[in-house]
Write a protein that holds these residues in place. Structure first.
Motif, PDB file in Angstrom:
ATOM      1  N   THR A 136      36.239 -13.026  56.502  1.00 23.25           N
ATOM      2  CA  THR A 136      36.191 -11.596  56.152  1.00 23.25           C
ATOM      3  C   THR A 136      34.809 -10.999  56.387  1.00 23.25           C
ATOM      4  N   GLY A 181      33.751  -9.415  60.506  1.00 25.79           N
ATOM      5  CA  GLY A 181      34.025  -8.081  61.027  1.00 25.79           C
ATOM      6  C   GLY A 181      35.174  -7.448  60.282  1.00 25.79           C
ATOM      7  N   THR A 182      35.311  -6.139  60.416  1.00 26.06           N
ATOM      8  CA  THR A 182      36.300  -5.408  59.605  1.00 26.06           C
ATOM      9  C   THR A 182      37.337  -4.657  60.419  1.00 26.06           C
ATOM     10  N   ASP A 183      37.230  -4.673  61.739  1.00 24.36           N
ATOM     11  CA  ASP A 183      38.193  -3.940  62.570  1.00 24.36           C
ATOM     12  C   ASP A 183      39.533  -4.673  62.535  1.00 24.36           C
ATOM     13  N   SER A 184      40.552  -4.007  62.039  1.00 25.81           N
ATOM     14  CA  SER A 184      41.872  -4.642  61.892  1.00 25.81           C
ATOM     15  C   SER A 184      42.544  -4.914  63.233  1.00 25.81           C
TER      16      SER A 184
END
Length: 758
Positions: A261, A264-267
């Motif tokens: 987690t 990175g946070t780009d789904s």
């Protein structure tokens, strides 16, 4: 009418009319190639195919049917005035509107007027006019009714354009068309038609070179079709794509341990890493560091797969489980095999695996010498391995889970490298550990990140349990480094330093045998240790006759050759074929499709060599396979002799086996001396054994005072040197060698020092 303008970028061709400066058109010649030009031509070809005209070769001249139809509709009148041309176009090409017709009529009139001023008579002008009208109808009718619209039609001409073709295409350019001429052979022919270079512009870009030999519009069509086929292959593509290594800090194992987690946070992305670490940072802590690393991954609920000593090839059951057919096309094969990649509990992961498989295999297909059969075999391997490791890596998988695949040691072949490329494009971290700097990894990939350390360690299994962790002290590693300095390319060798060896038979004079016989192998000519394989120069000879018929001296010569590592055979045969061999009944199961079934052999309850050193067992099986492959024994692959070969070598006398176990490839080699003094023939089993021992690295001498044939009858070709040293002598009895006097007399020096000791 339109005027042609100059472009600033190739993409200007694809700008709509209302967005162009001065709303002009472009007419360019392309005489050279770059990758950018190749991509432009493919894009322009697509545009011309949809809203334009593509000309490959010449525009066909109007034939009799074309002219007859023209005459039936239009008659044969001709007037050199604008009104006539406009009315004729209205009747001949009724789909054009007034604006389009006016532009075309003015452009034709201007062209014909140029011809008239150049001296063409009215009949020539009429012929040109009729040719233009037929070409407009039969070749360009699809674009004349869209001339001048915002989406400018394209003309793509391949080849060397003729005078009248250039005139008509110039007419269409002025009426509102973009034009590209592809001239693979340069500009000379064109400039003979357009001496002032006024009708079109020559494209000039940095780095232009000649067109590739296979480049043409047909090749472009093939590429476009392949792209379409490939798109069809993928079906529904995944919604997420890989973000490989873009987020890492280059810290090796620390990057792999980073929380999923936190990467990175780009789904729309999954964050994985793909790294090879060559060498080690600290020899003393390396093994423990690896153990703690995999423990931390598992404590964080990461799915971890560790592979030691390479990925084992798919077995027969794995291959049989892959649904496949006979294929004639690449796309058909890839689509069919990709259907074997299933993950029913998560369709997104299934799509990711299929896409990664296809991406990598399509790149592989572009390499030279990749025929359909080879590509199919590789693809089957990839699918087998994906199915094999799928459960371990992706059990209960859900976004954003990332597994970890650890390859301990370098990739040893193309198939392993391909598989790791696929894994690196799905939700998996891929780590290749190559601690031994003397080994080369064949993996290459644009995604791969590489870390290099100066220290080197021999390859060992990945420490997955506490009991696997073996950590050397600083002194231990210092000693290993000293070993590498002392025993690498110095002519000094450590005990049992090498595990593999290949024998070569020396061709010698008879007098040289006694000199070479007791020498270490490393001192013999042609000895080498390339690529960790020792080349063993060995003696394999038959000695016929007795020199000067001096029998006592003959036996004295033989006695000098007998060492503690010499097997002496006095009675023929050495191996009696009538004695039961416990390996005979199983030999057929040990050999299939030309290969020894090594696993079956070593798991067989009666396997007699399990107590030998591992490398010696492999050496025996390697040379047994070689003996069969070379068909050295007569009848191999003809009457089942190969099974006798296997049974014989797997049931060797104990004294032979002990010498093989003791054999150090850089020192003195074991010996076999075989006497055949009578008329009794040597057995097939003896022939098999001696041929095998020659491959293993034994020195072998046959003493045949009679000169008779003995071992030759079972060999397919000459394997031994033969020395004729004297007259043939018959009915000799081999004496007790302990009672034979040596030929060697002590030197005066030996006698003096021995007397001093006495």
């Amino acid at each position: 009418m339109f005027t042609h303008k100059q472009i600033k970028h190739l993409d200007d061709f694809f700008v709509e009319k209302n967005s162009r400066p001065d709303k002009g058109v472009y007419f360019y010649r392309i005489n050279g190639y770059t990758d950018e030009i190749g991509q432009f031509i493919q894009k322009y070809y697509e545009a011309a195919r949809k809203t334009g005209v593509i000309i490959e070769g010449k525009i066909p001249n109007p034939d009799e049917k074309n002219l007859a139809y023209y005459q039936e509709i239009m008659g044969m009148d001709f007037q050199m005035n604008l009104e006539f041309l406009s009315q004729s176009l209205k009747k001949w090409l009724p789909r054009m509107n007034d604006y389009q017709r006016g532009n075309v009529a003015r452009s034709i009139y201007e062209t014909l007027d140029t011809l008239r001023k150049a001296g063409k008579n009215e009949n020539m002008l009429k012929n040109a006019y009729i040719k233009f009208m037929c070409w407009l109808y039969y070749k360009f009718e699809r674009i004349v009714n869209v001339l001048g619209e915002n989406n400018i039609p394209k003309i793509l001409y391949e080849g060397e354009i003729s005078s009248y073709e250039l005139l008509l295409i110039t007419v269409l350019s002025k009426a509102g068309c973009d034009v590209v001429l592809l001239q693979y052979h340069g500009d000379a022919k064109y400039l003979s038609l357009d001496k002032d270079n006024s009708k079109s512009d020559n494209l000039v870009l940095p780095g232009m070179k000649e067109f590739p030999p296979d480049f043409n519009l047909k090749w472009i069509r093939t590429q476009i079709q392949n792209t379409i086929n490939n798109e069809r292959l993928y079906g529904t593509k995944p919604q997420t794509i890989n973000c490989t290594n873009a987020w890492i800090e280059g810290k090796g194992l620390s990057d792999f341990k980073k929380s999923i987690t936190a990467r990175g946070t780009d789904s729309n992305l999954f964050y994985n890493c793909f790294c090879r670490i060559n060498g080690v940072e600290d020899k003393t802590s390396y093994a423990n560091e690896l153990y703690q690393f995999q423990m931390e991954l598992k404590n964080n609920n990461r799915h971890v797969v560790v592979v030691d000593n390479g990925i084992s090839p798919p077995d027969m059951e794995e291959i049989a489980a892959i649904r496949r057919r006979n294929y004639t096309r690449q796309d058909e094969m890839l689509m069919d095999l990709s259907s074997n990649i299933q993950y029913s509990s998560n369709v997104e992961l299934q799509r990711l695996m299929i896409k990664a498989f296809l991406d990598v295999m399509l790149l592989e297909a572009k390499l030279p010498d990749k025929n359909l059969n080879k590509l199919t075999n590789k693809a089957v391997y990839m699918v087998c391995w994906l199915k094999r490791y799928q459960k371990e890596l992706f059990s209960d998988w859900k976004t954003p889970d990332i597994g970890c695949f650890i390859h301990m040691g370098p990739c040893q072949n193309e198939n392993e490298a391909l598989f790791l490329k696929i894994l690196a494009r799905i939700p998996t971290d891929v780590l290749v550990l190559n601690p031994n700097l003397n080994t080369k990894c064949c993996l290459e990939d644009t995604l791969l990140y590489e870390i290099n350390f100066a220290e080197s360690l021999p390859l060992f299994p990945f420490p997955q349990q506490n009991t696997d962790v073996q950590m050397g002290t600083a002194a231990y590693h210092a000693e290993r480094e000293l070993d590498s300095l002392m025993y690498q390319d110095t002519g000094i060798y450590r005990n049992q330093q090498y595990a593999k060896a290949d024998a070569i038979t020396l061709q010698t004079m008879f007098e040289e045998i006694q000199i070479l016989w007791k020498e270490d192998l490393k001192y013999r000519p042609n000895f080498s240790t390339e690529n960790n394989i020792v080349t063993l120069p060995v003696i394999f000879a038959k000695i016929c006759g007795v020199k000067d018929r001096m029998v006592p001296k003959y036996w004295g010569y033989v006695k000098e050759l007998i060492t503690e590592d010499t097997v002496v055979v006095k009675n023929v045969p050495y191996i009696d074929s009538t004695v039961p061999n416990p390996m005979k009944s199983a030999s057929a199961a040990f050999f299939k499709n030309g290969r020894l079934q090594r696993k079956k052999i070593r798991e067989y309850p009666e396997y007699p060599y399990s107590f030998l050193r591992e490398e010696i067992q492999e050496h025996i099986l390697d040379k047994l396979q070689l003996l069969i492959d070379r068909k050295l024994i007569r009848g191999t692959f003809e009457n089942g002799t190969e099974y006798t070969v296997i049974a014989s070598i797997l049931n060797m006398p104990k004294e032979i086996v002990r010498l093989i176990q003791k054999f150090d490839f850089t020192k003195k080699n074991p010996k076999l001396i075989y006497f055949n003094t009578g008329e009794k023939m040597i057995s097939l089993e003896d022939s098999i054994l001696t041929a095998f021992l020659n491959l293993v690295g034994f020195d072998i001498l046959f003493f045949v005072p009679t000169g008779y044939q003995n071992i030759e009858r079972y060999f397919n070709r000459k394997l031994m040197e033969e020395h004729q040293i004297g007259d043939y002598v018959y009915d000799l009895q081999v004496p007790n060698m302990a009672l034979v006097s040596s030929n060697t007399r002590p030197s005066w020096c030996d006698r003096i020092f021995r007397r001093g000791k006495d």
